[in-house]
Design a protein around this motif. Structure first.
Motif, PDB file in Angstrom:
ATOM      1  N   THR A  63      -2.615  30.014   5.900  1.00  0.00           N
ATOM      2  CA  THR A  63      -3.635  29.025   5.601  1.00  0.00           C
ATOM      3  C   THR A  63      -3.846  28.187   6.854  1.00  0.00           C
ATOM      4  N   PHE A  64      -5.077  27.990   7.243  1.00  0.00           N
ATOM      5  CA  PHE A  64      -5.366  27.219   8.440  1.00  0.00           C
ATOM      6  C   PHE A  64      -5.173  25.733   8.171  1.00  0.00           C
ATOM      7  N   ALA A  65      -4.953  24.984   9.241  1.00  0.00           N
ATOM      8  CA  ALA A  65      -4.575  23.570   9.130  1.00  0.00           C
ATOM      9  C   ALA A  65      -5.551  22.760   8.295  1.00  0.00           C
ATOM     10  N   GLY A  66      -6.840  22.933   8.493  1.00  0.00           N
ATOM     11  CA  GLY A  66      -7.828  22.162   7.734  1.00  0.00           C
ATOM     12  C   GLY A  66      -7.727  22.402   6.239  1.00  0.00           C
ATOM     13  N   ASP A  67      -7.566  23.662   5.854  1.00  0.00           N
ATOM     14  CA  ASP A  67      -7.416  23.984   4.427  1.00  0.00           C
ATOM     15  C   ASP A  67      -6.107  23.425   3.886  1.00  0.00           C
ATOM     16  N   ALA A  68      -5.043  23.499   4.689  1.00  0.00           N
ATOM     17  CA  ALA A  68      -3.748  22.953   4.269  1.00  0.00           C
ATOM     18  C   ALA A  68      -3.833  21.441   4.098  1.00  0.00           C
ATOM     19  N   MET A  95       0.839  -1.172   0.000  1.00  0.00           N
ATOM     20  CA  MET A  95       0.000   0.000   0.000  1.00  0.00           C
ATOM     21  C   MET A  95       0.885   1.236   0.000  1.00  0.00           C
ATOM     22  N   SER A  96       0.619   2.147  -0.899  1.00  0.00           N
ATOM     23  CA  SER A  96       1.387   3.391  -0.932  1.00  0.00           C
ATOM     24  C   SER A  96       0.780   4.394   0.051  1.00  0.00           C
ATOM     25  N   ILE A  97       1.657   5.098   0.756  1.00  0.00           N
ATOM     26  CA  ILE A  97       1.222   6.051   1.779  1.00  0.00           C
ATOM     27  C   ILE A  97       1.854   7.409   1.515  1.00  0.00           C
ATOM     28  N   SER A  98       0.998   8.419   1.517  1.00  0.00           N
ATOM     29  CA  SER A  98       1.437   9.811   1.452  1.00  0.00           C
ATOM     30  C   SER A  98       1.289  10.412   2.838  1.00  0.00           C
ATOM     31  N   VAL A  99       2.271  11.185   3.254  1.00  0.00           N
ATOM     32  CA  VAL A  99       2.201  11.901   4.524  1.00  0.00           C
ATOM     33  C   VAL A  99       1.984  13.369   4.215  1.00  0.00           C
ATOM     34  N   VAL A 100       1.016  13.986   4.885  1.00  0.00           N
ATOM     35  CA  VAL A 100       0.732  15.409   4.709  1.00  0.00           C
ATOM     36  C   VAL A 100       0.970  16.109   6.044  1.00  0.00           C
ATOM     37  N   VAL A 101       1.777  17.171   5.988  1.00  0.00           N
ATOM     38  CA  VAL A 101       2.131  17.953   7.173  1.00  0.00           C
ATOM     39  C   VAL A 101       1.715  19.404   6.948  1.00  0.00           C
ATOM     40  N   PRO A 102       0.682  19.883   7.648  1.00  0.00           N
ATOM     41  CA  PRO A 102       0.352  21.304   7.549  1.00  0.00           C
ATOM     42  C   PRO A 102       1.211  22.093   8.536  1.00  0.00           C
ATOM     43  N   THR A 103       1.633  23.297   8.156  1.00  0.00           N
ATOM     44  CA  THR A 103       2.433  24.073   9.100  1.00  0.00           C
ATOM     45  C   THR A 103       2.280  25.569   8.861  1.00  0.00           C
ATOM     46  N   TYR A 104       2.428  26.293   9.966  1.00  0.00           N
ATOM     47  CA  TYR A 104       2.431  27.757   9.910  1.00  0.00           C
ATOM     48  C   TYR A 104       3.299  28.274  11.057  1.00  0.00           C
ATOM     49  N   ASN A 105       4.413  28.886  10.715  1.00  0.00           N
ATOM     50  CA  ASN A 105       5.304  29.557  11.676  1.00  0.00           C
ATOM     51  C   ASN A 105       5.682  28.708  12.891  1.00  0.00           C
TER      52      ASN A 105
END
Length: 160
Positions: free
Chosen positions: A66-71, A1-11
Motif C-alpha cells: 500500500t502506498f504512503a498516501g493510501d496508508a 487536545m487528543s492527538i493520534s499519530v499515524v505512521v505509514p510503512t513498507y519494508n
C-alpha cells in the motif's frame, strides 16, 4: 487536545532499518500521543518490529503493498484524535514533538495545521537537510487561502 499519530510503512527494515528508532521516538514523547497507529504492508521484518511495541502501538497490517498516501488515509479514518500527526517510518521525532504540536494549537486559536520537530537518522532526512539549509528554529503562522484561516508551523528541526 487528543492527538493520534499515524505512521505509514513498507519494508523499512530491509531498506533503512529505522522502524524501531521511529517507534521508540514516538512512544517516548515528553507529552505522549493518545494513540499511535502504524499502517504497514511490509513483507520483510518490519511487522515483527512493530509488534514489539504493541499494545502501545496499534498495528494495521495490510496483505499487499500500500502506498504512503493510501496508508495515511486509512490511518486517518481509523484515528480517534482531535488532531492527527504524521511521521514517516524513516524519521525520528524529537522528544518534544507532540508537546510542540499541542502548544502550537493552544497558542494559535483557529490553527488548522501544526508541524513539530523531526530529525532523520544519520542526517538523511529531507526535513533535517532543510533545517540545516534554512536554520529554522521558530514558531510562525502562515496566512493562506480563505478556507484555511491560519496554519501554524512549529519548526524546530535538527540535523544530527
Amino acid at each position: 487536545m487528543s492527538i493520534s499519530v499515524v505512521v505509514p510503512t513498507y519494508n523499512v527494515e530491509s531498506t533503512r532499518g529505522t522502524m524501531r528508532q521511529c517507534l521508540e521516538s514516538v512512544v517516548s514523547q515528553d507529552a505522549p500521543a493518545d494513540e499511535i497507529i502504524v499502517v504497514d504492508s511490509s513483507d520483510d521484518g518490519t511487522t515483527d518490529v512493530i509488534r514489539e511495541f504493541e499494545p502501545a502501538v496499534r498495528l494495521i497490517h495490510l496483505p499487499q503493498r500500500t502506498f504512503a498516501g493510501d496508508a495515511l488515509n486509512l490511518g486517518v479514518r481509523e484515528a480517534n484524535g482531535e488532531a492527527i500527526a504524521f511521521i514517516d517510518s524513516d524519521c525520528i521525532a524529537e522528544r518534544t514533538w507532540i508537546k510542540g504540536i499541542r502548544e502550537g494549537y493552544a497558542q494559535n486559536d483557529g490553527a488548522v495545521g501544526v508541524t513539530g520537530p523531526i530529525r532523520g537518522p544519520e542526517d538523511e532526512n529531507v526535513y533535517a537537510r532543510l533545517d540545516r539549509i534554512l536554520h529554522l528554529n521558530h514558531l510562525s503562522c502562515l496566512e493562506t487561502a480563505d478556507w484555511v484561516k491560519r496554519a501554524v508551523s512549529y519548526t524546530h528541526l535538527r540535523a544530527h
